[in-house]
Every structure is written in structure tokens, then in C-alpha cells.
Design an enzyme around this catalytic site. Sequence first.
Site, PDB file in Angstrom:
ATOM      1  N   LYS A  11       0.995  -1.047   0.108  1.00 24.43           N
ATOM      2  CA  LYS A  11      -0.049   0.024   0.038  1.00 24.43           C
ATOM      3  C   LYS A  11       0.925   1.332   0.015  1.00 24.43           C
ATOM      4  O   LYS A  11       1.783   1.448   1.085  1.00 24.43           O
ATOM      5  CB  LYS A  11      -1.044   0.008   1.264  1.00 24.43           C
ATOM      6  CG  LYS A  11      -2.005   0.795   1.212  1.00 24.43           C
ATOM      7  CD  LYS A  11      -3.157   0.574   0.132  1.00 24.43           C
ATOM      8  CE  LYS A  11      -4.434   0.778   0.329  1.00 24.43           C
ATOM      9  NZ  LYS A  11      -5.338   0.534  -0.674  1.00 24.43           N
ATOM     10  N   THR A  56      -3.623  -5.038   0.628  1.00 24.06           N
ATOM     11  CA  THR A  56      -3.247  -3.882   0.995  1.00 24.06           C
ATOM     12  C   THR A  56      -4.203  -2.825   1.924  1.00 24.06           C
ATOM     13  O   THR A  56      -3.630  -1.918   2.467  1.00 24.06           O
ATOM     14  CB  THR A  56      -2.969  -2.999  -0.404  1.00 24.06           C
ATOM     15  OG1 THR A  56      -4.015  -2.783  -1.062  1.00 24.06           O
ATOM     16  CG2 THR A  56      -1.999  -3.941  -1.286  1.00 24.06           C
ATOM     17  N   ARG A 166      28.939  32.846  -8.597  1.00 22.13           N
ATOM     18  CA  ARG A 166      27.593  32.797  -8.990  1.00 22.13           C
ATOM     19  C   ARG A 166      26.678  32.321  -7.849  1.00 22.13           C
ATOM     20  O   ARG A 166      27.080  31.963  -6.700  1.00 22.13           O
ATOM     21  CB  ARG A 166      27.584  31.253  -9.875  1.00 22.13           C
ATOM     22  CG  ARG A 166      27.835  30.119  -9.513  1.00 22.13           C
ATOM     23  CD  ARG A 166      27.726  29.368 -10.388  1.00 22.13           C
ATOM     24  NE  ARG A 166      28.276  27.683  -9.761  1.00 22.13           N
ATOM     25  CZ  ARG A 166      27.870  26.582 -10.387  1.00 22.13           C
ATOM     26  NH1 ARG A 166      27.172  26.437 -11.430  1.00 22.13           N
ATOM     27  NH2 ARG A 166      28.273  25.478  -9.559  1.00 22.13           N
ATOM     28  N   GLN A 204      29.285  18.970  -7.705  1.00 19.43           N
ATOM     29  CA  GLN A 204      29.614  17.767  -7.349  1.00 19.43           C
ATOM     30  C   GLN A 204      30.674  17.916  -6.121  1.00 19.43           C
ATOM     31  O   GLN A 204      30.423  17.132  -5.181  1.00 19.43           O
ATOM     32  CB  GLN A 204      30.655  17.225  -8.480  1.00 19.43           C
ATOM     33  CG  GLN A 204      29.732  16.773  -9.529  1.00 19.43           C
ATOM     34  CD  GLN A 204      29.449  17.837 -10.712  1.00 19.43           C
ATOM     35  OE1 GLN A 204      29.420  19.064 -10.294  1.00 19.43           O
ATOM     36  NE2 GLN A 204      29.142  17.446 -11.797  1.00 19.43           N
ATOM     37  N   HIS A 232      19.401  26.558 -11.558  1.00 24.28           N
ATOM     38  CA  HIS A 232      20.072  27.728 -12.058  1.00 24.28           C
ATOM     39  C   HIS A 232      19.454  28.892 -11.879  1.00 24.28           C
ATOM     40  O   HIS A 232      18.342  29.121 -12.142  1.00 24.28           O
ATOM     41  CB  HIS A 232      20.012  27.397 -13.765  1.00 24.28           C
ATOM     42  CG  HIS A 232      20.838  26.184 -14.195  1.00 24.28           C
ATOM     43  ND1 HIS A 232      21.972  25.736 -13.710  1.00 24.28           N
ATOM     44  CD2 HIS A 232      20.198  24.797 -14.614  1.00 24.28           C
ATOM     45  CE1 HIS A 232      22.305  24.457 -14.170  1.00 24.28           C
ATOM     46  NE2 HIS A 232      21.575  24.084 -14.636  1.00 24.28           N
TER      47      HIS A 232
END
Length: 282
Positions: A11, A56, A166, A204, A232
Site C-alpha cells: 500500500k 493492501t 555565482r 559535485q 540555475h
Amino acid sequence: MARLGINQYGKAETHLVRVVRDGDAHVVRDLLVSVALSGALEAVHLEGDNSAVLATDTQKNTVYAFAKEHGVGTPEAFATLLARHFVGGAITQARVEVREVAWERLGDHAFTQASSEQRVAVVIASADETWFASGLGGLVVLKTTDSEFHGFPRDRYTTLKETSDRVLATEVAARWRHDGTASFEDARGALLECFAAHHSLSLQQTLYAMGSAVLEACPTVAEIRLSMPNKHHFVVDLSPFGLENPNEVFHADDRPYGLIEGAVVRDDAPDPGPIWAAYPLV
């Protein structure tokens, strides 16, 4: 000829709201509980024999009844209680995932849901073993500086400009594998503190630093898996209007986006076996 391969059923996303009314100040717990069961279920697939199938609907009812009979506790504790309950007979393995969203208090019995962040717990139980993973999703973070991206390969299709300053924004999803004792608050705190303090040369690099910070803060965490989309933010060219834009006005673009995913594993982490290996990255 054909044969039955890996299978499970359960479920998904039972929405449970538990109100704790001890005293004048109430507490709201808001959970999505998903159950997946596997085991000796060949007969139902091949012959339509339902004798080994726990409906379920019964799984859903068990979630609600356990919330009343046992309380919810931490998401990890509630998931463990349910997973161990469902193992038995034909069912040799149960996976329970609990996602919780927080309600912020406005008064003794009034609340607001101000964030998309979810706390997540995953417990996989068999007759002999229990595996634990905790985590979170929907944790949106942003820093306005201390982020760079340059030195990447360029070819005829490259238009992205290199930058030494940035906006870095992402929505963190994470799962950390542990022995059942890791502090959720310590792990979440380590993720946030590292993101804020880390000078990023790439998302990263930031992912790896954040994962390493969790391993350092939580000794019982063996591995953490992270998924971090790059939300971004592009500097808007205001020169047509005779205006300079020193990284102050941005266009936030939600699609397409870079998706950075990876795991950080403790050197001496025990082998998790095929169960964890088969679990999705986050």
C-alpha cells in the site's frame, strides 16, 4: 518460456495525520506511509491464489491502528514497528518508508505548513535482520556567493560562460544508511552547516563535502546518498536599458536542470548486501 522475476506489492502513500492532545498545546504529525512486501508470492502471480496475500487495505488499516495503539514516535521507530509486524508466513521481507512534513505552531492548536521539506525514514526488515536509512527531501538551499564554475571542456556547442562568482541553489534529497542510532538532527545540521561554509568550485564538490560532513558528525552512518539538482540562476543582461548588473538581478530557470547524484561511503563501512544495493539512490 517465462518465469517470475523480482516482485513486491504493498500500500503506497497512506496519508496519516495523528493529533496528540496531551494538554492544551496539541501536536500534529503528518505522515505518508508506504509499505512494500515480498516473499513466497509465486502462487498469486502464476495461479491467482491469494492465500498468501495480505490485502493492501489491511496494510492501510494497520498503519492507522498502530498510530493509535503505539503512537508514532520518530519516523524510524514507526517504520520499524510496521516493518517487523508485516514479516511472517509467506512474507519474508517488508520495506516501510515514512515521509513526514512538519507543521509550525501558530498557537496551542493552530498550525501552518511553511516548507516543502520532508523527513524520510526507510526500514527494511526480514526475519533475522533490519536495515535502517534516514533522510530528507525537498530541502531547498541557496547561497549568493562563494560559488564558482570554470575550467570545464568547451566545444562548438558550449555557450555557458565561466564564472568565479555565482548563485548556487539546489533542492537536497538524501538518504543515509546507519545502524538505527544515527541522529537525524545531527545529520541535517551537518548538511546545512557544510553547504553554508563550503566554497564551491562545482556542485559535485559541494555534494561530496556535505556527505563527508555527515559521516564526520554521525559515526554510525556508513553511507550517505545525495541527489542535488542545480537550480540555475542566470544574471539578466540589463545593458539594453543602460543598466549595470553586478550579480544582483537573476532569472531563475527551473527546467532543464543539471542533476548531480552520488554516494559518500565510510572506508570501513560494512557490506550492505543486495538489499541496499537494489534500493534507489535516494
